[in-house]
Design an enzyme around this catalytic site. Structure first.
Site, PDB file in Angstrom:
ATOM      1  N   GLY A 104     -10.085   1.060   8.917  1.00 33.45           N
ATOM      2  CA  GLY A 104      -9.142  -0.180   8.988  1.00 33.45           C
ATOM      3  C   GLY A 104      -8.135   0.063  10.135  1.00 33.45           C
ATOM      4  O   GLY A 104      -8.055   1.069  10.877  1.00 33.45           O
ATOM      5  N   GLU A 105      -7.604  -0.974  10.507  1.00 33.84           N
ATOM      6  CA  GLU A 105      -6.651  -1.262  11.488  1.00 33.84           C
ATOM      7  C   GLU A 105      -5.385  -1.881  11.240  1.00 33.84           C
ATOM      8  O   GLU A 105      -5.585  -3.358  10.902  1.00 33.84           O
ATOM      9  CB  GLU A 105      -7.241  -1.551  12.957  1.00 33.84           C
ATOM     10  CG  GLU A 105      -6.396  -1.357  13.967  1.00 33.84           C
ATOM     11  CD  GLU A 105      -7.224  -1.594  15.258  1.00 33.84           C
ATOM     12  OE1 GLU A 105      -8.197  -1.341  15.413  1.00 33.84           O
ATOM     13  OE2 GLU A 105      -6.670  -2.151  16.302  1.00 33.84           O
ATOM     14  N   GLY A 106      -4.159  -1.592  11.544  1.00 34.73           N
ATOM     15  CA  GLY A 106      -2.933  -2.512  11.424  1.00 34.73           C
ATOM     16  C   GLY A 106      -2.229  -2.679  12.429  1.00 34.73           C
ATOM     17  O   GLY A 106      -2.443  -2.000  13.667  1.00 34.73           O
ATOM     18  N   THR A 107      -0.895  -3.146  12.336  1.00 29.30           N
ATOM     19  CA  THR A 107      -0.053  -3.160  13.148  1.00 29.30           C
ATOM     20  C   THR A 107       0.362  -1.766  13.720  1.00 29.30           C
ATOM     21  O   THR A 107       0.699  -1.305  14.745  1.00 29.30           O
ATOM     22  CB  THR A 107       1.363  -3.814  12.769  1.00 29.30           C
ATOM     23  OG1 THR A 107       0.827  -5.089  12.199  1.00 29.30           O
ATOM     24  CG2 THR A 107       2.208  -4.344  13.950  1.00 29.30           C
ATOM     25  N   PHE A 108       0.551  -0.883  12.795  1.00 29.97           N
ATOM     26  CA  PHE A 108       1.183   0.503  12.885  1.00 29.97           C
ATOM     27  C   PHE A 108       0.284   1.438  13.390  1.00 29.97           C
ATOM     28  O   PHE A 108       0.592   2.515  13.924  1.00 29.97           O
ATOM     29  CB  PHE A 108       1.406   1.004  11.287  1.00 29.97           C
ATOM     30  CG  PHE A 108       2.828   0.292  10.836  1.00 29.97           C
ATOM     31  CD1 PHE A 108       3.862   1.362  10.753  1.00 29.97           C
ATOM     32  CD2 PHE A 108       2.702  -1.037  10.671  1.00 29.97           C
ATOM     33  CE1 PHE A 108       5.036   0.634  10.137  1.00 29.97           C
ATOM     34  CE2 PHE A 108       4.047  -1.554  10.266  1.00 29.97           C
ATOM     35  CZ  PHE A 108       5.027  -0.761  10.065  1.00 29.97           C
ATOM     36  N   LYS A 126      -3.740   7.253   7.507  1.00 30.09           N
ATOM     37  CA  LYS A 126      -3.195   6.428   8.492  1.00 30.09           C
ATOM     38  C   LYS A 126      -2.631   7.066   9.786  1.00 30.09           C
ATOM     39  O   LYS A 126      -1.615   8.000   9.613  1.00 30.09           O
ATOM     40  CB  LYS A 126      -1.968   5.768   7.981  1.00 30.09           C
ATOM     41  CG  LYS A 126      -1.467   4.205   8.846  1.00 30.09           C
ATOM     42  CD  LYS A 126      -0.339   3.630   8.181  1.00 30.09           C
ATOM     43  CE  LYS A 126      -0.446   2.676   7.055  1.00 30.09           C
ATOM     44  NZ  LYS A 126       0.677   1.682   6.992  1.00 30.09           N
ATOM     45  N   ASP A 222       5.591  -7.567   2.113  1.00 34.47           N
ATOM     46  CA  ASP A 222       4.247  -7.852   2.846  1.00 34.47           C
ATOM     47  C   ASP A 222       3.046  -7.921   1.811  1.00 34.47           C
ATOM     48  O   ASP A 222       1.931  -7.552   2.363  1.00 34.47           O
ATOM     49  CB  ASP A 222       4.047  -7.179   4.081  1.00 34.47           C
ATOM     50  CG  ASP A 222       2.942  -7.804   4.928  1.00 34.47           C
ATOM     51  OD1 ASP A 222       2.609  -9.022   4.996  1.00 34.47           O
ATOM     52  OD2 ASP A 222       2.621  -6.919   5.738  1.00 34.47           O
TER      53      ASP A 222
HETATM   54  N1  LIG Z   1      -5.716   4.090   1.076  1.00 34.01           N
HETATM   55  C1  LIG Z   1      -6.645   3.536   1.362  1.00 34.01           C
HETATM   56  N2  LIG Z   1      -7.946   3.398   1.018  1.00 34.01           N
HETATM   57  C2  LIG Z   1      -9.029   2.852   1.719  1.00 34.01           C
HETATM   58  N3  LIG Z   1      -8.596   1.950   2.725  1.00 34.01           N
HETATM   59  C3  LIG Z   1      -7.316   1.795   3.358  1.00 34.01           C
HETATM   60  C4  LIG Z   1      -6.097   2.482   2.458  1.00 34.01           C
HETATM   61  N4  LIG Z   1      -5.277   2.372   3.380  1.00 34.01           N
HETATM   62  C5  LIG Z   1      -5.418   1.427   4.424  1.00 34.01           C
HETATM   63  N5  LIG Z   1      -6.605   1.165   4.288  1.00 34.01           N
HETATM   64  C6  LIG Z   1      -7.481   0.115   5.122  1.00 34.01           C
HETATM   65  O1  LIG Z   1      -6.856   0.104   6.414  1.00 34.01           O
HETATM   66  C7  LIG Z   1      -6.177  -1.211   6.396  1.00 34.01           C
HETATM   67  C8  LIG Z   1      -4.788  -0.996   7.350  1.00 34.01           C
HETATM   68  O2  LIG Z   1      -3.807  -0.413   6.503  1.00 34.01           O
HETATM   69  P1  LIG Z   1      -2.320  -0.687   6.407  1.00 34.01           P
HETATM   70  O3  LIG Z   1      -2.273  -2.154   5.921  1.00 34.01           O
HETATM   71  O4  LIG Z   1      -1.767   0.247   5.588  1.00 34.01           O
HETATM   72  O5  LIG Z   1      -1.870  -0.631   7.934  1.00 34.01           O
HETATM   73  P2  LIG Z   1      -0.804  -1.308   8.596  1.00 34.01           P
HETATM   74  O6  LIG Z   1      -0.947  -0.635  10.075  1.00 34.01           O
HETATM   75  O7  LIG Z   1       0.409  -0.697   8.027  1.00 34.01           O
HETATM   76  O8  LIG Z   1      -1.076  -2.648   8.543  1.00 34.01           O
HETATM   77  P3  LIG Z   1      -0.101  -4.063   8.648  1.00 34.01           P
HETATM   78  O9  LIG Z   1      -0.532  -4.481  10.113  1.00 34.01           O
HETATM   79  O10 LIG Z   1      -0.628  -5.221   7.698  1.00 34.01           O
HETATM   80  O11 LIG Z   1       1.410  -3.396   8.618  1.00 34.01           O
HETATM   81  C9  LIG Z   1      -6.250  -1.917   5.233  1.00 34.01           C
HETATM   82  O12 LIG Z   1      -5.957  -3.386   5.314  1.00 34.01           O
HETATM   83  C10 LIG Z   1      -7.028  -1.139   4.409  1.00 34.01           C
HETATM   84  O13 LIG Z   1      -8.450  -1.959   4.750  1.00 34.01           O
END
Ligand SMILES: Nc1ncnc2c1ncn2[C@@H]1O[C@H](COP(=O)(O)OP(=O)(O)OP(=O)(O)O)[C@@H](O)[C@H]1O
Length: 451
Positions: A104-108, A126, A222
């Site tokens: 996965g990938e997110g803002t963080f 993460k 969120d």
């Molecule tokens: N514990 C986990 N097990 C499996 N997949 C995960 C887990 N945590 C996160 N992911 C995957 O990684 C993605 C990004 O995680 P997360 O939403 O925590 O990141 P973020 O950078 O904080 O995102 P945002 O941009 O929403 O703030 C999730 O949408 C999910 O697909």
């Protein structure tokens, strides 16, 4: 967190509502051997579509990995221009964790599936961008996760943190490994709705999580289908005859249903403490409460609004308010839920008062285009929307949703009140699913009896 700035979604041709980021998790193989992992070099492991600039290193790194001692460190490399960590599959992330794939990938930052050599299990790590504000936010997320973990004695509905460390200027948060998100499921099902008994089970768990957080004086801010993950990746396929807007032909379709309905909430990176000042914009657009848009300040009820939007989406298969613009968003709310209260419109802050004329929403006069007016007119009233998709218990569900989607946050249901609603408590509904792990103390991880 403001999430409206999505540029490209890899399945944009399929997805009418742009999302902020591509999804990897559920499409990738669940596990693969060393030989396979070498095969994946130079690609983002996923559905074979390019997801934009890859942070997985190109092929030549695989020579390096072959020679890497089991506990060695990869060479030091520059982060990419956005501060993302560069890595190759099979490499170590400290001597304890081995990177298996990107999920996965997110803002963080990026989320990597890793093998934990100490506990001998897969974990999701993460790896936060090496930028000051994200590092600071990650430290807050860690605090929140520890707090939740400390008081969450029943191991309830919040993802569990296993560990954290600072590696080459990247905060790394180690989580228990979970399955696909609700959004992954909807997408894989071509946006077909979930059965109402499953929606009930998911709604109950989600509200339990929110109630627990609110008891701890924390506001998630969120909540959305992407941030709710099934605990298990297992699913079954069942025939589905329903014609949907995305698959308009008649015939038999198959949809996936999770074998277990147990879910957990993730992403506490935007969690707010009750005592903080709450006047900035929160929530991903589709799930954003009216008081946030109008700049009236927000608190716990903004999570409840998001839950209401999520439950409608699970019932219908599609996001309720598919919009990227404030006035259109408010007009959509009025179309589905009736007029906004005057006392809220009157208090709109200086950013939002342009949407209000003579005490009412400036609509359709203020609309940006004919298309926008059409998009609003297309929406049904809440009752009709639910009746279209739900075959039984529609009355109770509509009543619950009207409580969750009350405009005035003061009058909106609390999570605990919602859990006492007949949609969840009526005896008759209890027979619609079979609890399998209740005895193991994991209430209410339930298996759906597919009827
Ligand atoms: N514990 C986990 N097990 C499996 N997949 C995960 C887990 N945590 C996160 N992911 C995957 O990684 C993605 C990004 O995680 P997360 O939403 O925590 O990141 P973020 O950078 O904080 O995102 P945002 O941009 O929403 O703030 C999730 O949408 C999910 O697909």
């Amino acid at each position: 967190m403001e999430m409206d700035y999505l540029t490209e979604f890899p399945l944009a041709h399929m997805d009418r509502r742009p999302r902020k980021k591509p999804r990897f998790a559920w499409d990738a193989p669940q596990s693969h051997s060393k030989a396979q992992s070498e095969l994946f070099y130079g690609q983002d492991v996923g559905i074979g579509t390019s997801f934009g600039p890859s942070r997985v290193l190109p092929d030549h790194s695989n020579l390096f990995v072959k020679g890497l001692a089991q506990k060695g460190s990869p060479p030091w490399r520059e982060d990419d221009k956005d501060g993302h960590y560069m890595f190759a599959l099979g490499e170590n992330l400290t001597s304890r964790y081995k990177i298996q794939r990107k999920i996965g990938e997110g803002t963080f930052g990026q989320v990597l599936e890793c093998w934990d050599r100490e506990t001998k299990e897969m974990v999701a790590i993460k790896v936060v961008r090496s930028i000051k504000k994200y590092r600071e936010a990650a430290m807050i997320e860690i605090d929140v996760l520890h707090l939740l973990g400390k008081y969450d004695r029943t191991g309830s509905r919040c993802v569990q943190i296993r560990n954290w460390f600072d590696y080459r200027n990247h905060i790394c948060i180690v989580f228990e490994m979970l399955g696909p998100s609700l959004y992954d499921f909807l997408r894989k099902n071509n946006y077909r709705s979930f059965p109402v008994d499953l929606v009930r089970e998911l709604g109950r768990q989600l509200l339990e999580c929110v109630a627990f957080m609110h008891d701890m004086r924390l506001i998630h801010t969120d909540l959305k289908p992407e941030n709710i993950l099934f605990v298990s990746p297992e699913f079954i396929k069942v025939p589905d005859y329903k014609v949907t807007s995305r698959s308009p032909r008649e015939g038999i379709f198959h949809k996936r249903l999770p074998k277990s309905s147990a879910i957990k909430v993730i992403d506490f990176g935007s969690t707010a403490y009750e005592h903080q000042e709450h006047n900035y914009i929160v929530s991903t657009r589709h799930y954003r409460a009216p008081e946030v848009i109008l700049g009236l300040g927000w608190s716990y009820p903004c999570d409840i609004w998001s839950v209401g939007c999520i439950l409608v989406e699970l019932c219908s298969g599609e996001a309720l308010f598919q919009t990227h613009e404030n006035l259109e968003h408010l007009a959509m709310m009025e179309r589905v839920l009736g007029p906004l209260p005057q006392h809220m419109l009157k208090r709109a802050d200086h950013h939002a008062d342009k949407y209000v004329k003579r005490g009412r929403l400036d609509w359709p006069e203020g609309a940006a285009s004919r298309e926008s007016i059409k998009a609003v007119l297309k929406l049904p009233r809440l009752q009709n929307l639910i009746m279209q998709h739900v075959d039984h218990s529609a009355g109770d569900l509509i009543d619950l949703l009207q409580g969750l989607l009350r405009y005035d946050p003061v009058h909106r249901l609390t999570a605990r009140e919602a859990l006492r609603h007949p949609f969840f408590t009526r005896d008759h509904y209890r027979r619609c699913y079979v609890c399998t792990d209740r005895d193991a103390g994991q209430r209410p991880g339930a298996s759906i009896a597919v009827i």
